[in-house]
Motif scaffolding. Structure first.
Motif, mmCIF file in Angstrom:
data_model
loop_
_atom_site.group_PDB
_atom_site.id
_atom_site.type_symbol
_atom_site.label_atom_id
_atom_site.label_comp_id
_atom_site.label_asym_id
_atom_site.label_seq_id
_atom_site.Cartn_x
_atom_site.Cartn_y
_atom_site.Cartn_z
ATOM 1 N N CYS A 60 0.827 -1.205 0.000
ATOM 2 C CA CYS A 60 0.000 0.000 0.000
ATOM 3 C C CYS A 60 0.861 1.256 0.000
ATOM 4 N N TYR A 61 1.923 1.229 0.779
ATOM 5 C CA TYR A 61 2.855 2.367 0.825
ATOM 6 C C TYR A 61 3.400 2.680 -0.566
ATOM 7 N N GLN A 62 3.676 1.655 -1.341
ATOM 8 C CA GLN A 62 4.231 1.867 -2.676
ATOM 9 C C GLN A 62 3.250 2.554 -3.618
ATOM 10 N N THR A 63 1.954 2.455 -3.348
ATOM 11 C CA THR A 63 0.985 3.147 -4.210
ATOM 12 C C THR A 63 1.167 4.658 -4.143
ATOM 13 N N TYR A 64 1.608 5.172 -2.990
ATOM 14 C CA TYR A 64 1.836 6.611 -2.851
ATOM 15 C C TYR A 64 3.096 7.035 -3.597
ATOM 16 N N LEU A 65 4.125 6.210 -3.547
ATOM 17 C CA LEU A 65 5.328 6.523 -4.322
ATOM 18 C C LEU A 65 5.002 6.561 -5.808
ATOM 19 N N LEU A 66 4.173 5.630 -6.244
ATOM 20 C CA LEU A 66 3.771 5.613 -7.651
ATOM 21 C C LEU A 66 3.019 6.879 -8.002
ATOM 22 N N SER A 124 2.277 4.006 6.909
ATOM 23 C CA SER A 124 3.600 3.747 7.477
ATOM 24 C C SER A 124 3.498 3.413 8.959
ATOM 25 N N CYS A 125 2.546 4.041 9.659
ATOM 26 C CA CYS A 125 2.381 3.769 11.082
ATOM 27 C C CYS A 125 1.618 2.468 11.315
ATOM 28 N N TYR A 126 0.696 2.137 10.425
ATOM 29 C CA TYR A 126 0.084 0.804 10.464
ATOM 30 C C TYR A 126 1.182 -0.252 10.288
ATOM 31 N N PHE A 127 2.070 -0.025 9.322
ATOM 32 C CA PHE A 127 3.155 -0.966 9.071
ATOM 33 C C PHE A 127 4.030 -1.133 10.307
ATOM 34 N N LYS A 128 4.388 -0.016 10.936
ATOM 35 C CA LYS A 128 5.244 -0.079 12.127
ATOM 36 C C LYS A 128 4.570 -0.857 13.239
ATOM 37 N N ASP A 166 5.531 -9.594 14.145
ATOM 38 C CA ASP A 166 6.566 -10.506 13.651
ATOM 39 C C ASP A 166 7.788 -9.670 13.252
ATOM 40 N N PRO A 167 8.524 -9.163 14.226
ATOM 41 C CA PRO A 167 9.640 -8.253 13.924
ATOM 42 C C PRO A 167 10.740 -8.889 13.083
ATOM 43 N N ASP A 168 10.965 -10.182 13.252
ATOM 44 C CA ASP A 168 12.007 -10.836 12.456
ATOM 45 C C ASP A 168 11.642 -10.839 10.979
ATOM 46 N N PHE A 169 10.389 -11.175 10.692
ATOM 47 C CA PHE A 169 9.931 -11.165 9.295
ATOM 48 C C PHE A 169 10.038 -9.760 8.707
ATOM 49 N N SER A 170 9.593 -8.759 9.459
ATOM 50 C CA SER A 170 9.634 -7.383 8.987
ATOM 51 C C SER A 170 11.064 -6.929 8.718
ATOM 52 N N GLN A 171 11.970 -7.268 9.613
ATOM 53 C CA GLN A 171 13.367 -6.867 9.461
ATOM 54 C C GLN A 171 13.982 -7.480 8.206
ATOM 55 N N VAL A 172 13.723 -8.762 7.986
ATOM 56 C CA VAL A 172 14.260 -9.431 6.800
ATOM 57 C C VAL A 172 13.634 -8.855 5.528
ATOM 58 N N LEU A 173 12.316 -8.637 5.547
ATOM 59 C CA LEU A 173 11.618 -8.068 4.388
ATOM 60 C C LEU A 173 12.238 -6.746 3.971
ATOM 61 N N CYS A 174 12.479 -5.876 4.939
ATOM 62 C CA CYS A 174 13.014 -4.549 4.641
ATOM 63 C C CYS A 174 14.486 -4.603 4.235
ATOM 64 N N ALA A 175 15.252 -5.480 4.891
ATOM 65 C CA ALA A 175 16.677 -5.587 4.586
ATOM 66 C C ALA A 175 16.911 -6.152 3.188
ATOM 67 N N GLU A 176 16.075 -7.094 2.782
ATOM 68 C CA GLU A 176 16.264 -7.736 1.480
ATOM 69 C C GLU A 176 15.674 -6.928 0.331
ATOM 70 N N ASN A 177 14.859 -5.930 0.653
ATOM 71 C CA ASN A 177 14.191 -5.127 -0.389
ATOM 72 C C ASN A 177 14.319 -3.647 -0.068
ATOM 73 N N CYS A 222 9.899 -0.988 2.111
ATOM 74 C CA CYS A 222 9.154 -0.768 3.348
ATOM 75 C C CYS A 222 8.925 0.726 3.589
ATOM 76 N N PRO A 223 7.843 1.064 4.266
ATOM 77 C CA PRO A 223 7.543 2.480 4.538
ATOM 78 C C PRO A 223 8.593 3.134 5.431
ATOM 79 N N ASP A 224 8.735 4.432 5.237
ATOM 80 C CA ASP A 224 9.537 5.247 6.141
ATOM 81 C C ASP A 224 8.673 5.550 7.361
ATOM 82 N N THR A 225 9.105 5.113 8.538
ATOM 83 C CA THR A 225 8.296 5.260 9.755
ATOM 84 C C THR A 225 8.817 6.371 10.673
#
Length: 281
Positions: free
Chosen positions: A22-28, A238-242, A248-259, A263-266
């Motif tokens: 959803c965050y990416q829709t705003y960048l678009l 971005s705050c919903y995302f945070k 699941d902080p581990d999943f979120s951390q890996v998602l953002c690190a690998e891409n 991920c949204p700027d929080t």
């Protein structure tokens, strides 16, 4: 991406991942480009017309595809005044895409209808063996809801997964019942301090209209809580995302690190402490 976990009935990894989509829709919309996670590619940009009296075309989202998934993502409030006019046009029209579909917001229904044929045409070229996820935040949640019921009934994607964030009400009790009956994989995520889901009101009695109108939320609600003392922050994707990332902080951390950049700027997701400020006389 693997979305196999559940927490209190909510697929938390899906919720985190789709909040980033959803965050990416705003960048678009604002920058004309977006960053998709590894394995996904852009299939189509969604353009639609808002404001029934003076239709204005804007970018409202995108379709992305991976090896086993399709994502339809709708953006929320960004285009002024077109988006605001669509949201405030709460007079109801018949939901025309499903028999006995009840009535829905005229502003959002007309907006969705302006892009519907192209959206379904694009979907028809994609494989129904893939999981379809439909997502959107605040006003985009309303569009995602309208699209989801239509797609579930009128395309080969009969069981889409719907994730919305801070979505307003979109239809009357008949529409809500029909949606709940036919689009069962619905996850309506709501920050309890977000004012957007409280609009439109449940009832507008006469003389607002001759007979009055009623609105009802669809199922299924999943409540989260973050209070940032500021309406835009309490509603921001971005705050919903945070907040969801804490599930699941581990999943979120890996998602953002690998891409990087996905991920949204929080940075703005902290409690607002300001009050009224006026220039000195």
């Amino acid at each position: 991406m693997v979305f196999s976990d559940k927490m209190n009935g909510l697929h938390s990894r899906s919720a985190i991942f789709l909040a980033a989509m959803c965050y990416q829709t705003y960048l678009l919309y604002f920058e004309g480009k977006l960053i998709l996670p590894k394995g996904f590619r852009l299939r189509s940009i969604i353009r639609a017309f808002a404001n029934v009296e003076n239709p204005t075309e804007n970018v409202y989202g995108f379709i992305a595809e991976s090896k086993d998934q399709i994502i339809i993502a709708f953006r929320g409030y960004a285009a002024y005044p077109a988006d605001l006019l669509a949201a405030y046009d709460i007079l109801q029209v018949s939901y025309p895409f499903v028999p006995d579909g009840g009535k829905t917001s005229r502003g959002f229904t007309c907006l969705y209808q302006s892009t519907r044929n192209e959206l379904l045409r694009k979907l028809s070229h994609l494989s129904a063996s893939k999981k379809l996820f439909i997502t959107g935040d605040n006003y985009g949640g309303a569009l995602a809801t309208l699209a989801a019921l239509d797609i579930a009934v009128n395309t080969k994607f009969e069981e889409p997964f719907i994730f919305t964030y801070g979505s307003p009400r979109i239809g009357d009790p008949v529409f809500a019942h029909r949606f709940n009956q036919l689009a069962k994989n619905s996850f309506r995520i709501v920050n309890i301090h977000d004012p957007f889901p409280t609009f439109p009101d449940k009832k507008y009695p006469p003389p607002f209209t001759e007979k009055g109108i009623a609105y009802e939320h669809i199922n299924t609600k999943y409540s989260i809580a973050f209070q940032l003392n500021n309406t835009p922050r309490n509603n921001a994707i971005s705050c919903y995302f945070k907040s969801l990332s804490q599930l699941d902080p581990d999943f979120s951390q890996v998602l953002c690190a690998e891409n990087p950049g996905f991920c949204p700027d929080t940075e703005m997701c902290f409690p607002f402490q300001g009050g009224c400020k006026y220039p000195k006389a």
